[in-house]
Motif scaffolding. Structure first.
Motif, PDB file in Angstrom:
ATOM      1  N   PHE A  52       0.851  -1.178   0.000  1.00 54.34           N
ATOM      2  CA  PHE A  52       0.000   0.000   0.000  1.00 54.34           C
ATOM      3  C   PHE A  52       0.890   1.232   0.000  1.00 54.34           C
ATOM      4  CE2 PHE A  52      -2.881  -3.113   1.826  1.00 54.34           C
ATOM      5  CZ  PHE A  52      -4.048  -2.838   1.139  1.00 54.34           C
ATOM      6  N   VAL A  53       0.532   2.214  -0.808  1.00 56.69           N
ATOM      7  CA  VAL A  53       1.321   3.439  -0.924  1.00 56.69           C
ATOM      8  C   VAL A  53       0.392   4.632  -0.776  1.00 56.69           C
ATOM      9  CG1 VAL A  53       2.807   4.788  -2.447  1.00 56.69           C
ATOM     10  CG2 VAL A  53       2.936   2.311  -2.480  1.00 56.69           C
ATOM     11  N   ALA A  54       0.863   5.662  -0.091  1.00 54.56           N
ATOM     12  CA  ALA A  54       0.095   6.905   0.051  1.00 54.56           C
ATOM     13  C   ALA A  54       0.954   8.066  -0.419  1.00 54.56           C
ATOM     14  CB  ALA A  54      -0.317   7.113   1.503  1.00 54.56           C
ATOM     15  N   PHE A  55       0.334   9.020  -1.108  1.00 53.63           N
ATOM     16  CA  PHE A  55       1.009  10.243  -1.526  1.00 53.63           C
ATOM     17  C   PHE A  55       0.594  11.346  -0.574  1.00 53.63           C
ATOM     18  CE2 PHE A  55       2.047   9.812  -6.316  1.00 53.63           C
ATOM     19  CZ  PHE A  55       2.793   8.696  -6.050  1.00 53.63           C
ATOM     20  N   LEU A  56       1.541  11.892   0.142  1.00 56.18           N
ATOM     21  CA  LEU A  56       1.287  12.992   1.058  1.00 56.18           C
ATOM     22  C   LEU A  56       2.163  14.166   0.680  1.00 56.18           C
ATOM     23  CD1 LEU A  56       1.307  11.059   4.446  1.00 56.18           C
ATOM     24  CD2 LEU A  56      -0.672  11.796   3.133  1.00 56.18           C
ATOM     25  N   GLY A  57       1.634  15.358   0.827  1.00 56.89           N
ATOM     26  CA  GLY A  57       2.417  16.548   0.546  1.00 56.89           C
ATOM     27  C   GLY A  57       1.530  17.770   0.443  1.00 56.89           C
ATOM     28  N   PRO A  58       2.151  18.939   0.465  1.00 55.26           N
ATOM     29  CA  PRO A  58       1.379  20.177   0.374  1.00 55.26           C
ATOM     30  C   PRO A  58       0.847  20.405  -1.030  1.00 55.26           C
ATOM     31  CG  PRO A  58       3.717  20.661   0.362  1.00 55.26           C
ATOM     32  CD  PRO A  58       3.584  19.190   0.608  1.00 55.26           C
ATOM     33  N   ASN A  59      -0.019  21.400  -1.169  1.00 49.36           N
ATOM     34  CA  ASN A  59      -0.543  21.775  -2.479  1.00 49.36           C
ATOM     35  C   ASN A  59       0.614  22.148  -3.400  1.00 49.36           C
ATOM     36  OD1 ASN A  59      -3.096  21.425  -1.509  1.00 49.36           O
ATOM     37  ND2 ASN A  59      -3.487  23.612  -1.194  1.00 49.36           N
ATOM     38  N   GLY A  60       0.555  21.685  -4.627  1.00 48.30           N
ATOM     39  CA  GLY A  60       1.591  22.001  -5.592  1.00 48.30           C
ATOM     40  C   GLY A  60       2.811  21.111  -5.516  1.00 48.30           C
ATOM     41  N   ALA A  61       2.735  20.005  -4.786  1.00 45.65           N
ATOM     42  CA  ALA A  61       3.891  19.123  -4.627  1.00 45.65           C
ATOM     43  C   ALA A  61       4.036  18.134  -5.777  1.00 45.65           C
ATOM     44  CB  ALA A  61       3.794  18.371  -3.307  1.00 45.65           C
ATOM     45  N   GLY A  62       3.039  17.991  -6.640  1.00 48.20           N
ATOM     46  CA  GLY A  62       3.124  17.097  -7.792  1.00 48.20           C
ATOM     47  C   GLY A  62       2.442  15.759  -7.611  1.00 48.20           C
ATOM     48  N   LYS A  63       1.590  15.648  -6.614  1.00 48.53           N
ATOM     49  CA  LYS A  63       0.911  14.366  -6.356  1.00 48.53           C
ATOM     50  C   LYS A  63      -0.020  13.990  -7.508  1.00 48.53           C
ATOM     51  CE  LYS A  63      -0.901  16.056  -2.643  1.00 48.53           C
ATOM     52  NZ  LYS A  63      -0.375  17.409  -2.569  1.00 48.53           N
ATOM     53  N   THR A  64      -0.876  14.878  -7.915  1.00 47.23           N
ATOM     54  CA  THR A  64      -1.838  14.606  -8.982  1.00 47.23           C
ATOM     55  C   THR A  64      -1.124  14.425 -10.313  1.00 47.23           C
ATOM     56  OG1 THR A  64      -3.528  15.858  -7.814  1.00 47.23           O
ATOM     57  CG2 THR A  64      -3.892  15.470 -10.159  1.00 47.23           C
ATOM     58  N   THR A  65      -0.097  15.208 -10.568  1.00 46.57           N
ATOM     59  CA  THR A  65       0.660  15.083 -11.803  1.00 46.57           C
ATOM     60  C   THR A  65       1.320  13.712 -11.890  1.00 46.57           C
ATOM     61  OG1 THR A  65       1.081  17.455 -11.796  1.00 46.57           O
ATOM     62  CG2 THR A  65       2.480  16.106 -13.213  1.00 46.57           C
ATOM     63  N   THR A  66       1.861  13.214 -10.787  1.00 43.74           N
ATOM     64  CA  THR A  66       2.477  11.891 -10.771  1.00 43.74           C
ATOM     65  C   THR A  66       1.440  10.808 -11.070  1.00 43.74           C
ATOM     66  OG1 THR A  66       4.097  12.654  -9.154  1.00 43.74           O
ATOM     67  CG2 THR A  66       3.824  10.278  -9.396  1.00 43.74           C
ATOM     68  N   LEU A  67       0.263  10.921 -10.484  1.00 42.89           N
ATOM     69  CA  LEU A  67      -0.786   9.938 -10.751  1.00 42.89           C
ATOM     70  C   LEU A  67      -1.263  10.003 -12.203  1.00 42.89           C
ATOM     71  CD1 LEU A  67      -2.804  10.146  -7.432  1.00 42.89           C
ATOM     72  CD2 LEU A  67      -1.230   8.365  -8.166  1.00 42.89           C
ATOM     73  N   LYS A  68      -1.314  11.191 -12.784  1.00 45.08           N
ATOM     74  CA  LYS A  68      -1.681  11.322 -14.193  1.00 45.08           C
ATOM     75  C   LYS A  68      -0.613  10.696 -15.083  1.00 45.08           C
ATOM     76  CE  LYS A  68      -4.573  15.446 -13.921  1.00 45.08           C
ATOM     77  NZ  LYS A  68      -4.706  16.855 -14.341  1.00 45.08           N
ATOM     78  N   LEU A  69       0.651  10.837 -14.711  1.00 39.41           N
ATOM     79  CA  LEU A  69       1.725  10.194 -15.460  1.00 39.41           C
ATOM     80  C   LEU A  69       1.612   8.676 -15.379  1.00 39.41           C
ATOM     81  CD1 LEU A  69       4.694  12.476 -14.361  1.00 39.41           C
ATOM     82  CD2 LEU A  69       3.846  12.230 -16.686  1.00 39.41           C
ATOM     83  N   LEU A  70       1.297   8.155 -14.203  1.00 41.21           N
ATOM     84  CA  LEU A  70       1.172   6.711 -14.018  1.00 41.21           C
ATOM     85  C   LEU A  70      -0.031   6.126 -14.740  1.00 41.21           C
ATOM     86  CD1 LEU A  70       2.147   6.300 -10.276  1.00 41.21           C
ATOM     87  CD2 LEU A  70       3.431   5.566 -12.272  1.00 41.21           C
ATOM     88  N   SER A  71      -1.068   6.922 -14.945  1.00 42.10           N
ATOM     89  CA  SER A  71      -2.258   6.429 -15.640  1.00 42.10           C
ATOM     90  C   SER A  71      -2.191   6.663 -17.142  1.00 42.10           C
ATOM     91  CB  SER A  71      -3.512   7.088 -15.058  1.00 42.10           C
ATOM     92  OG  SER A  71      -3.473   8.477 -15.296  1.00 42.10           O
ATOM     93  N   GLY A  72      -1.186   7.408 -17.613  1.00 39.94           N
ATOM     94  CA  GLY A  72      -1.029   7.642 -19.044  1.00 39.94           C
ATOM     95  C   GLY A  72      -1.817   8.811 -19.582  1.00 39.94           C
ATOM     96  N   VAL A  73      -2.377   9.634 -18.710  1.00 39.37           N
ATOM     97  CA  VAL A  73      -3.154  10.798 -19.158  1.00 39.37           C
ATOM     98  C   VAL A  73      -2.233  11.850 -19.763  1.00 39.37           C
ATOM     99  CG1 VAL A  73      -4.660  12.672 -18.383  1.00 39.37           C
ATOM    100  CG2 VAL A  73      -4.988  10.376 -17.508  1.00 39.37           C
TER     101      VAL A  73
END
Length: 90
Positions: A52-73
């Protein structure tokens, strides 16, 4: 065997600077100034099957961008990623 593998994954965007005022806005139609923003900077990650993995970080840390990269968006600027043996953006 890792289910998710990331090696030096980066994503950067070009952001155009908007200047204030009517004349500056009209001038911006012809001469645009931009800067490069790094959304994701060199992530190395291995996730094994069953983890299990969790992404934690402040706004603008790149969490959503990393998930979009992993999903191929979106496509990365550089680096490699493998999700269950596939490159998501191909």
């Amino acid at each position: 065997m890792a289910i998710i593998e990331l090696r030096q994954l980066t994503k950067s965007y070009r952001v155009y600077q908007k200047r204030e005022g009517l004349l500056a806005s009209l001038g911006g139609l012809f001469r645009r100034q931009s800067r490069e923003v790094q959304a994701v900077r060199g992530i190395d990650l291995d996730v094994e099957q069953g983890e299990f993995v969790a992404f934690l970080g402040p706004n603008g840390a790149g969490k959503t961008t990393t998930l979009k990269l992993l999903s191929g968006v979106i496509n990365p600027t550089s680096g490699d990623a493998s999700v269950m043996g596939y490159m998501p953006w191909k």
